[in-house]
Write a protein that holds these residues in place. Sequence first.
Motif, PDB file in Angstrom:
ATOM      1  N   VAL A  27       0.842  -1.202   0.000  1.00  0.00           N
ATOM      2  CA  VAL A  27       0.000   0.000   0.000  1.00  0.00           C
ATOM      3  C   VAL A  27       0.877   1.253   0.000  1.00  0.00           C
ATOM      4  N   SER A  28       0.670   2.092  -1.007  1.00  0.00           N
ATOM      5  CA  SER A  28       1.369   3.376  -1.072  1.00  0.00           C
ATOM      6  C   SER A  28       0.321   4.475  -1.210  1.00  0.00           C
ATOM      7  N   LEU A  29       0.406   5.482  -0.367  1.00  0.00           N
ATOM      8  CA  LEU A  29      -0.488   6.633  -0.546  1.00  0.00           C
ATOM      9  C   LEU A  29      -0.049   7.806   0.305  1.00  0.00           C
ATOM     10  N   GLU A  30      -0.556   8.969  -0.061  1.00  0.00           N
ATOM     11  CA  GLU A  30      -0.277  10.180   0.697  1.00  0.00           C
ATOM     12  C   GLU A  30      -1.597  10.829   1.073  1.00  0.00           C
ATOM     13  N   ILE A  31      -1.656  11.368   2.265  1.00  0.00           N
ATOM     14  CA  ILE A  31      -2.843  12.088   2.711  1.00  0.00           C
ATOM     15  C   ILE A  31      -2.388  13.456   3.222  1.00  0.00           C
ATOM     16  N   ALA A  32      -3.027  14.491   2.706  1.00  0.00           N
ATOM     17  CA  ALA A  32      -2.658  15.860   3.088  1.00  0.00           C
ATOM     18  C   ALA A  32      -3.435  16.293   4.324  1.00  0.00           C
ATOM     19  N   ARG A  33      -2.926  17.317   4.985  1.00  0.00           N
ATOM     20  CA  ARG A  33      -3.672  17.915   6.103  1.00  0.00           C
ATOM     21  C   ARG A  33      -5.044  18.374   5.628  1.00  0.00           C
ATOM     22  N   GLY A  34      -6.041  18.134   6.450  1.00  0.00           N
ATOM     23  CA  GLY A  34      -7.373  18.655   6.154  1.00  0.00           C
ATOM     24  C   GLY A  34      -8.243  17.760   5.298  1.00  0.00           C
ATOM     25  N   GLU A  35      -7.725  16.611   4.903  1.00  0.00           N
ATOM     26  CA  GLU A  35      -8.573  15.707   4.114  1.00  0.00           C
ATOM     27  C   GLU A  35      -9.558  14.965   5.021  1.00  0.00           C
ATOM     28  N   LEU A  36     -10.672  14.564   4.415  1.00  0.00           N
ATOM     29  CA  LEU A  36     -11.623  13.660   5.075  1.00  0.00           C
ATOM     30  C   LEU A  36     -11.718  12.451   4.154  1.00  0.00           C
ATOM     31  N   VAL A  37     -11.078  11.366   4.570  1.00  0.00           N
ATOM     32  CA  VAL A  37     -10.920  10.189   3.709  1.00  0.00           C
ATOM     33  C   VAL A  37     -11.780   9.039   4.219  1.00  0.00           C
ATOM     34  N   ALA A  38     -12.520   8.419   3.338  1.00  0.00           N
ATOM     35  CA  ALA A  38     -13.277   7.211   3.696  1.00  0.00           C
ATOM     36  C   ALA A  38     -12.586   6.007   3.083  1.00  0.00           C
ATOM     37  N   ILE A  39     -12.411   4.965   3.891  1.00  0.00           N
ATOM     38  CA  ILE A  39     -11.840   3.711   3.405  1.00  0.00           C
ATOM     39  C   ILE A  39     -12.950   2.675   3.378  1.00  0.00           C
ATOM     40  N   MET A  40     -13.186   2.112   2.204  1.00  0.00           N
ATOM     41  CA  MET A  40     -14.221   1.093   2.051  1.00  0.00           C
ATOM     42  C   MET A  40     -13.576  -0.223   1.632  1.00  0.00           C
ATOM     43  N   GLY A  41     -14.331  -1.304   1.748  1.00  0.00           N
ATOM     44  CA  GLY A  41     -13.807  -2.599   1.343  1.00  0.00           C
ATOM     45  C   GLY A  41     -14.473  -3.701   2.130  1.00  0.00           C
ATOM     46  N   ALA A  42     -14.478  -4.884   1.580  1.00  0.00           N
ATOM     47  CA  ALA A  42     -15.129  -6.025   2.216  1.00  0.00           C
ATOM     48  C   ALA A  42     -14.451  -6.361   3.534  1.00  0.00           C
ATOM     49  N   SER A  43     -15.157  -7.084   4.366  1.00  0.00           N
ATOM     50  CA  SER A  43     -14.597  -7.577   5.613  1.00  0.00           C
ATOM     51  C   SER A  43     -13.366  -8.434   5.304  1.00  0.00           C
ATOM     52  N   GLY A  44     -12.284  -8.224   6.053  1.00  0.00           N
ATOM     53  CA  GLY A  44     -11.071  -9.002   5.847  1.00  0.00           C
ATOM     54  C   GLY A  44     -10.142  -8.450   4.781  1.00  0.00           C
ATOM     55  N   SER A  45     -10.475  -7.296   4.211  1.00  0.00           N
ATOM     56  CA  SER A  45      -9.650  -6.759   3.117  1.00  0.00           C
ATOM     57  C   SER A  45      -8.403  -6.024   3.615  1.00  0.00           C
ATOM     58  N   GLY A  46      -8.328  -5.762   4.943  1.00  0.00           N
ATOM     59  CA  GLY A  46      -7.117  -5.135   5.478  1.00  0.00           C
ATOM     60  C   GLY A  46      -7.314  -3.716   5.990  1.00  0.00           C
ATOM     61  N   LYS A  47      -8.560  -3.264   6.095  1.00  0.00           N
ATOM     62  CA  LYS A  47      -8.824  -1.875   6.489  1.00  0.00           C
ATOM     63  C   LYS A  47      -8.338  -1.578   7.913  1.00  0.00           C
ATOM     64  N   SER A  48      -8.681  -2.460   8.853  1.00  0.00           N
ATOM     65  CA  SER A  48      -8.276  -2.207  10.243  1.00  0.00           C
ATOM     66  C   SER A  48      -6.765  -2.330  10.404  1.00  0.00           C
ATOM     67  N   THR A  49      -6.184  -3.272   9.695  1.00  0.00           N
ATOM     68  CA  THR A  49      -4.728  -3.416   9.729  1.00  0.00           C
ATOM     69  C   THR A  49      -4.064  -2.108   9.287  1.00  0.00           C
ATOM     70  N   PHE A  50      -4.588  -1.536   8.226  1.00  0.00           N
ATOM     71  CA  PHE A  50      -4.048  -0.270   7.715  1.00  0.00           C
ATOM     72  C   PHE A  50      -4.251   0.852   8.739  1.00  0.00           C
ATOM     73  N   MET A  51      -5.448   0.942   9.314  1.00  0.00           N
ATOM     74  CA  MET A  51      -5.721   1.992  10.312  1.00  0.00           C
ATOM     75  C   MET A  51      -4.796   1.853  11.517  1.00  0.00           C
ATOM     76  N   ASN A  52      -4.551   0.621  11.951  1.00  0.00           N
ATOM     77  CA  ASN A  52      -3.689   0.410  13.116  1.00  0.00           C
ATOM     78  C   ASN A  52      -2.254   0.852  12.838  1.00  0.00           C
ATOM     79  N   ILE A  53      -1.813   0.679  11.601  1.00  0.00           N
ATOM     80  CA  ILE A  53      -0.468   1.136  11.247  1.00  0.00           C
ATOM     81  C   ILE A  53      -0.443   2.663  11.197  1.00  0.00           C
ATOM     82  N   ILE A  54      -1.474   3.248  10.562  1.00  0.00           N
ATOM     83  CA  ILE A  54      -1.560   4.717  10.509  1.00  0.00           C
ATOM     84  C   ILE A  54      -1.556   5.310  11.923  1.00  0.00           C
ATOM     85  N   GLY A  55      -2.252   4.625  12.851  1.00  0.00           N
ATOM     86  CA  GLY A  55      -2.346   5.113  14.224  1.00  0.00           C
ATOM     87  C   GLY A  55      -1.181   4.729  15.105  1.00  0.00           C
TER      88      GLY A  55
END
Length: 235
Positions: A27-55
Amino acid sequence: MGMLIVCQDLWKIYRLGDVEVQALRGVSLEIARGELVAIMGASGSGKSTFMNIIGCLDSPTRGSYWLDGLEVARASQDELAEVRNRKIGFVFQNFNLIPRTSALENAQLPLFYRGLSLREQRARAAAALARVGLAGREHHYPAQLSGGQQQRVAIARALVSEPAILLADEPTGNLDTESSRDIMEILDRLNREDGITIILVTHEAAIAAYASRQLLVKDGQIVSDRATPVPAGSR
Ligand SMILES: Nc1ncnc2c1ncn2[C@@H]1O[C@H](COP(=O)(O)OP(=O)(O)O)[C@@H](O)[C@H]1O
Ligand SMILES: [Mg+2]
């Protein structure tokens, strides 16, 4: 001013005995200050894993992550604690409030750990509760509040530290349609008025529609990344 979040080729591989689960696959991406980003995807696709790394709650198996210019893998324990306590606010699907503890005390908690005076803790927690529309509910226990109100207490608790980023993993997952809309209106206002960068995970298109950018995750990869300009007042 650089990007707030920069991810380069993040991989997360869980090993369970002989089984290997590739939860994130480059996963490669950039997020700028002030964005409101929604992450969608099926259960098990890795969303929480990604959020935990971001956090900074978990680290990637490979790849690099910079948060506000700090390369997280090279940060000291003190720097990481500082980031988690001051830069990032977390909101979860299940609210994670402490039972038999008032809304005010729940919202005070991050400030208690920071060693502020009780008077200042209370003042800042009360202001945060008012910001999410809970003035007058300071002394209610979680069990005396609706799900939507409990989630608002959780948002107030995240706000007392004045974070630059709010991470919300399915914040409306346990709420009815009307409470979900209330929560999204609060997040939208915090984003527009206070400039807080918000990243949220959701299954629902109606929730993702509040975001200015939508990411779609599939099998550990971002398969779609699109801007969704929403004119003010059109929702
Ligand atoms: N701690 C863990 N140990 C092993 N596998 C895990 C762990 N956490 C998540 N996984 C696996 O990683 C994949 C992605 O999980 P997750 O990030 O929770 O997905 P999502 O939030 O999109 O539902 C899933 O296959 C899940 O089973
Ligand atoms: Mg999840």
